[in-house]
Motif scaffolding. Structure first.
Motif, short mmCIF file in Angstrom:
data_model
loop_
_atom_site.label_atom_id
_atom_site.label_comp_id
_atom_site.label_asym_id
_atom_site.label_seq_id
_atom_site.Cartn_x
_atom_site.Cartn_y
_atom_site.Cartn_z
N SER A 287 8.55 -2.40 2.28
CA SER A 287 7.39 -1.84 2.97
C SER A 287 6.75 -0.64 2.56
O SER A 287 5.57 -0.69 2.91
N CYS B 150 1.21 -7.28 1.09
CA CYS B 150 1.35 -7.09 2.50
C CYS B 150 0.50 -5.97 2.87
O CYS B 150 0.31 -4.83 2.28
N LYS C 290 -1.20 -2.92 4.96
CA LYS C 290 -0.42 -1.58 5.72
C LYS C 290 -0.25 -1.96 7.16
O LYS C 290 -0.97 -2.67 7.72
N ASP C 291 0.69 -1.30 7.49
CA ASP C 291 1.26 -1.48 8.81
C ASP C 291 1.62 -3.13 9.59
O ASP C 291 1.65 -3.21 10.63
N SER C 292 1.64 -3.95 8.46
CA SER C 292 2.05 -5.21 8.76
C SER C 292 3.33 -5.65 8.31
O SER C 292 3.90 -4.96 7.27
N ARG C 293 3.84 -6.93 8.66
CA ARG C 293 5.05 -7.53 7.85
C ARG C 293 4.55 -8.90 7.17
O ARG C 293 3.74 -9.27 7.62
N ARG D 278 3.30 -1.79 0.85
CA ARG D 278 1.99 -2.21 1.67
C ARG D 278 0.78 -1.53 1.43
O ARG D 278 0.87 -0.30 1.16
N GLY D 279 -0.43 -2.13 1.74
CA GLY D 279 -1.62 -1.51 1.63
C GLY D 279 -2.64 -2.40 0.93
O GLY D 279 -2.32 -3.58 0.98
#
Length: 251
Positions: A70, A104, A106-109, A73-74
């Motif tokens: 995580s 992935c 940002k703020d996603s999975r 991410r970005g």
């Protein structure tokens, strides 16, 4: 005489510089390119692509898909180089794989459908050995590894989730995939019980997963794993056609 000495010194310095540049060229780290893949709904997926040395000289290469955690991410692919194979490649390590490392947003999975679409794309346009496709990931990417394996179990020769959350919904689909799971015994972020649960469930269904627990490790159980040459040897020892044959031979 003074002029000749100065000239000689200059020539010596020039030779040393040429020698230094040549040495630096020889030590140039393996490169991975920054790429973009267009998803079906108009979104873009950024990823790193590593092609092994001698890529053009060999008809087929194993493919390794790496999924980050995580914290990476970005929209800056340099973040993906923080851990795992991308980090090792940046440090000059050579791998006998094609390696793709998506990012992935940002703020996603991880969305398995997006990752599978990228995987299919790479398999179509590059010299990939369809019998030797592997998936690994750490933390959020460990959980993503379970999901991708559940989405395309018939495409993968082996998987290696590292400190990922458990996913009981995929167990029956992936039970025959050779699996090596890694976790830190003192992990405060994703408890080791997540990996232990997956091992138990897979074994109950007839699977034979491997589990490595690092007694003193916290959440970072990936550095020791990805630094271990035995890990890559284990991956390469598995082929999809070999697994299919074993499945067919079962009574």
């Amino acid at each position: 005489m003074k002029y000749l000495l100065t000239l000689s010194a200059s020539l010596l310095l020039l030779c040393c510089l040429v020698s230094f540049v040549s040495a630096e060229d020889k030590k140039e780290p393996a490169r991975q390119s920054e790429e973009t893949f267009d998803l079906a709904d108009g979104r873009e997926m950024k990823f790193l692509l590593y092609l092994p040395k001698g890529y053009e000289e060999q008809e087929h290469w194993p493919l390794l898909l790496f999924m980050h955690g995580s914290g990476e991410r970005g929209d800056d692919l340099n973040l993906v180089k923080k851990h795992g194979p991308p980090k090792l490649i940046e440090n000059g390590k050579d791998f006998p794989f094609i390696i793709i490392s998506p990012q992935c947003p940002k703020d996603s999975r991880w969305k398995s459908e997006d990752v599978v679409a990228l995987l299919d794309h790479i398999m179509q346009i590059h010299n990939v050995d369809d019998n030797r496709v592997y998936v690994t990931g750490l933390s959020m990417g460990g959980a993503g590894t379970w999901e991708v394996a559940g989405a395309v179990p018939d495409k993968l020769a082996a998987i290696a989730p590292i400190c990922g959350r458990s996913n009981e919904t995929v167990v029956e689909k992936i039970v025959t995939i050779p699996t090596w799971i890694f976790h830190g015994a003192k992990d405060p972020t994703v408890k080791v019980e997540h990996s232990e649960t997956m091992v138990r469930l897979l074994k109950e269904k007839g699977g034979d997963p491997k589990l490595t627990i690092y007694p003193e490790a916290k959440h970072d159980s990936w550095t020791e794993t990805y630094d271990n040459e035995e890990f890559y040897t284990w991956l390469l020892s598995h082929e999809l056609k070999m697994r299919k044959k074993m499945e067919a031979d079962k009574p």
